[in-house]
Motif scaffolding. Structure first.
Motif, PDB file in Angstrom:
ATOM      1  N   SER A 196      46.515  22.889  -3.817  1.00 20.73           N
ATOM      2  CA  SER A 196      46.746  22.836  -5.260  1.00 20.73           C
ATOM      3  C   SER A 196      45.885  21.716  -5.858  1.00 20.73           C
ATOM      4  O   SER A 196      45.498  20.783  -5.158  1.00 20.73           O
ATOM      5  CB  SER A 196      48.229  22.597  -5.545  1.00 20.73           C
ATOM      6  N   GLY A 197      45.611  21.825  -7.158  1.00 14.69           N
ATOM      7  CA  GLY A 197      44.822  20.803  -7.830  1.00 14.69           C
ATOM      8  C   GLY A 197      45.699  19.703  -8.367  1.00 14.69           C
ATOM      9  O   GLY A 197      46.926  19.801  -8.228  1.00 14.69           O
ATOM     10  N   PRO A 198      45.143  18.722  -9.053  1.00 14.42           N
ATOM     11  CA  PRO A 198      43.720  18.496  -9.203  1.00 14.42           C
ATOM     12  C   PRO A 198      43.078  17.887  -7.950  1.00 14.42           C
ATOM     13  O   PRO A 198      43.803  17.249  -7.192  1.00 14.42           O
ATOM     14  CB  PRO A 198      43.655  17.501 -10.373  1.00 14.42           C
ATOM     15  N   PRO A 199      41.737  18.071  -7.772  1.00 16.88           N
ATOM     16  CA  PRO A 199      40.861  18.844  -8.639  1.00 16.88           C
ATOM     17  C   PRO A 199      41.132  20.344  -8.494  1.00 16.88           C
ATOM     18  O   PRO A 199      41.424  20.815  -7.399  1.00 16.88           O
ATOM     19  CB  PRO A 199      39.458  18.503  -8.113  1.00 16.88           C
ATOM     20  N   PHE A 200      41.017  21.053  -9.611  1.00 10.14           N
ATOM     21  CA  PHE A 200      41.232  22.494  -9.605  1.00 10.14           C
ATOM     22  C   PHE A 200      39.927  23.222  -9.280  1.00 10.14           C
ATOM     23  O   PHE A 200      38.834  22.702  -9.549  1.00 10.14           O
ATOM     24  CB  PHE A 200      41.743  22.957 -10.968  1.00 10.14           C
ATOM     25  N   ALA A 201      40.078  24.398  -8.684  1.00 10.44           N
ATOM     26  CA  ALA A 201      38.914  25.237  -8.390  1.00 10.44           C
ATOM     27  C   ALA A 201      38.421  25.884  -9.683  1.00 10.44           C
ATOM     28  O   ALA A 201      39.217  26.423 -10.452  1.00 10.44           O
ATOM     29  CB  ALA A 201      39.312  26.319  -7.389  1.00 10.44           C
ATOM     30  N   VAL A 202      37.117  25.800  -9.903  1.00 18.18           N
ATOM     31  CA  VAL A 202      36.517  26.454 -11.082  1.00 18.18           C
ATOM     32  C   VAL A 202      35.288  27.216 -10.597  1.00 18.18           C
ATOM     33  O   VAL A 202      34.311  26.608 -10.149  1.00 18.18           O
ATOM     34  CB  VAL A 202      36.138  25.415 -12.173  1.00 18.18           C
ATOM     35  N   SER A 203      35.352  28.526 -10.683  1.00 17.66           N
ATOM     36  CA  SER A 203      34.270  29.380 -10.166  1.00 17.66           C
ATOM     37  C   SER A 203      33.168  29.547 -11.204  1.00 17.66           C
ATOM     38  O   SER A 203      33.346  29.244 -12.390  1.00 17.66           O
ATOM     39  CB  SER A 203      34.834  30.761  -9.819  1.00 17.66           C
ATOM     40  N   LYS A 204      32.034  30.077 -10.738  1.00 20.18           N
ATOM     41  CA  LYS A 204      30.937  30.348 -11.672  1.00 20.18           C
ATOM     42  C   LYS A 204      31.375  31.342 -12.748  1.00 20.18           C
ATOM     43  O   LYS A 204      31.047  31.179 -13.917  1.00 20.18           O
ATOM     44  CB  LYS A 204      29.720  30.888 -10.920  1.00 20.18           C
ATOM     45  N   SER A 205      32.144  32.351 -12.336  1.00 20.44           N
ATOM     46  CA  SER A 205      32.550  33.343 -13.342  1.00 20.44           C
ATOM     47  C   SER A 205      33.471  32.703 -14.378  1.00 20.44           C
ATOM     48  O   SER A 205      33.417  33.042 -15.559  1.00 20.44           O
ATOM     49  CB  SER A 205      33.174  34.578 -12.702  1.00 20.44           C
ATOM     50  N   GLU A 206      34.291  31.728 -13.957  1.00 22.34           N
ATOM     51  CA  GLU A 206      35.133  31.054 -14.967  1.00 22.34           C
ATOM     52  C   GLU A 206      34.268  30.207 -15.909  1.00 22.34           C
ATOM     53  O   GLU A 206      34.512  30.184 -17.118  1.00 22.34           O
ATOM     54  CB  GLU A 206      36.206  30.171 -14.311  1.00 22.34           C
ATOM     55  N   VAL A 207      33.272  29.521 -15.340  1.00 24.15           N
ATOM     56  CA  VAL A 207      32.384  28.719 -16.208  1.00 24.15           C
ATOM     57  C   VAL A 207      31.719  29.648 -17.232  1.00 24.15           C
ATOM     58  O   VAL A 207      31.699  29.364 -18.438  1.00 24.15           O
ATOM     59  CB  VAL A 207      31.333  27.953 -15.370  1.00 24.15           C
TER      60      VAL A 207
END
Ligand SMILES: C[S@@+](CC[C@H](N)C(=O)[O-])C[C@H]1O[C@@H](n2cnc3c(N)ncnc32)[C@H](O)[C@@H]1O
Length: 218
Positions: A162-173
C-alpha cells in the motif's frame, strides 16, 4: 494531511534523500530555464533538490504543509530566513526561495505568477487516487500557459503493497494530464534491484519514470 504532519513530528521521513536527485540533474535542461527564472516545487518537504536549484541560480517557490520541514530546509542548509503571514500561509523566505507553509490546495495563481517550471518528485505519488486528480486539476489552475514540468513517478503492482508512495502508471499520467498538458515520457526503467524495501514485500517490479509536461491551451 494530519498524517503528514505527524510523520514530520516523529521524523518518519523515509522519502527524504540526502543526495540530489539524479534525474533532476540529468533532465533539468529540458525545462529551458535561465538564471533568475523561478521553479515551483509542490509538496516540497525539505528536499535538497531545492538547494541544488538555488545553486544553479534558479529561484524556488515551494509549498509544504509541515512547518518542521520548512524550517529544517533553511537551518540544515545554513540559510537565513524570515517568517511572515501571507494569505493564510506562513511564508518562509530566504535569498531566492519562498516556502509557503500551508495546504497546496489553498495556493492561488497570484502566488505562482512568475513560475516558469514545476518540479515534482514524490509529490503526485504521495497522494491517493482521488487526491491525485484534484492535485493535477489544481496545478493546471494555478500555473501559466507553457509552463514546463518535470514529473518523477513510481509504478509497481499496487496490490502488493500500500502507499504512499502510490503506484502511478504511464496510462494514469496520460489520463490525469490529458487535455491541459502535452506529455512526453523521457525515461522509464525497472529498478527493483535498488529497492530492498519493495523486494522484502515481494513486489515484482518498481518502474521509475520521468515525464516532461507542458501546459497547453485547452
Ligand atoms: C513524500 S513527501 C515528498 C517531499 C519532497 N517532494 C521530496 O522529494 O523530498 C510529500 C510531502 O508533501 C507534504 N504534503 C502532503 N500533503 C500536502 C498538502 N496538501 N499541502 C502541502 N504539503 C503537503 C508532506 O508533508 C510531505 O513533506
Amino acid at each position: 494531511m494530519t498524517d503528514w504532519i505527524s510523520r514530520w513530528e516523529n521524523n518518519r521521513i523515509g522519502w527524504h534523500a540526502n543526495q540530489i536527485n539524479r534525474q533532476l540533474i540529468k533532465y533539468l535542461e529540458m525545462l529551458n530555464l535561465s538564471s533568475g527564472d523561478t521553479i515551483f516545487v509542490p509538496l516540497c518537504g525539505k528536499t535538497n533538490d531545492m538547494f541544488f536549484l538555488l545553486e544553479k541560480k534558479i529561484k524556488v517557490i515551494g509549498v509544504e504543509i509541515s512547518s518542521i520541514a520548512a524550517e529544517q530546509f533553511f537551518t540544515e542548509n545554513n540559510l537565513s530566513f524570515s517568517i511572515s503571514k501571507v494569505d493564510g500561509f506562513e511564508l518562509y523566505e530566504g535569498d531566492g526561495i519562498r516556502i509557503y507553509c500551508g495546504d497546496y490546495f489553498d495556493l492561488k495563481f497570484i502566488h505562482l505568477k512568475e513560475v516558469k517550471a514545476v518540479y515534482d518528485r514524490a509529490s503526485l505519488i504521495a497522494l491517493d487516487e482521488e487526491l491525485r486528480q484534484k492535485y493535477v486539476k489544481h496545478l493546471s489552475d494555478i500555473i501559466s500557459l507553457d509552463v514546463r514540468m518535470l514529473l518523477l513517478t513510481l509504478n509497481y503492482p499496487q496490490h502488493q503493497r500500500s502507499g504512499p508512495p502510490f503506484a502511478v502508471s504511464k496510462s494514469e499520467v496520460d489520463e490525469l494530464f490529458r487535455g491541459s498538458f502535452h506529455c512526453r515520457e523521457l525515461y522509464c526503467i525497472n529498478d527493483i534491484e535498488n529497492e530492498p524495501m519493495f523486494q522484502n514485500l515481494g513486489v515484482d517490479f518498481v518502474e521509475k519514470a520521468v515525464y516532461l509536461l507542458q501546459k497547453v491551451r485547452v
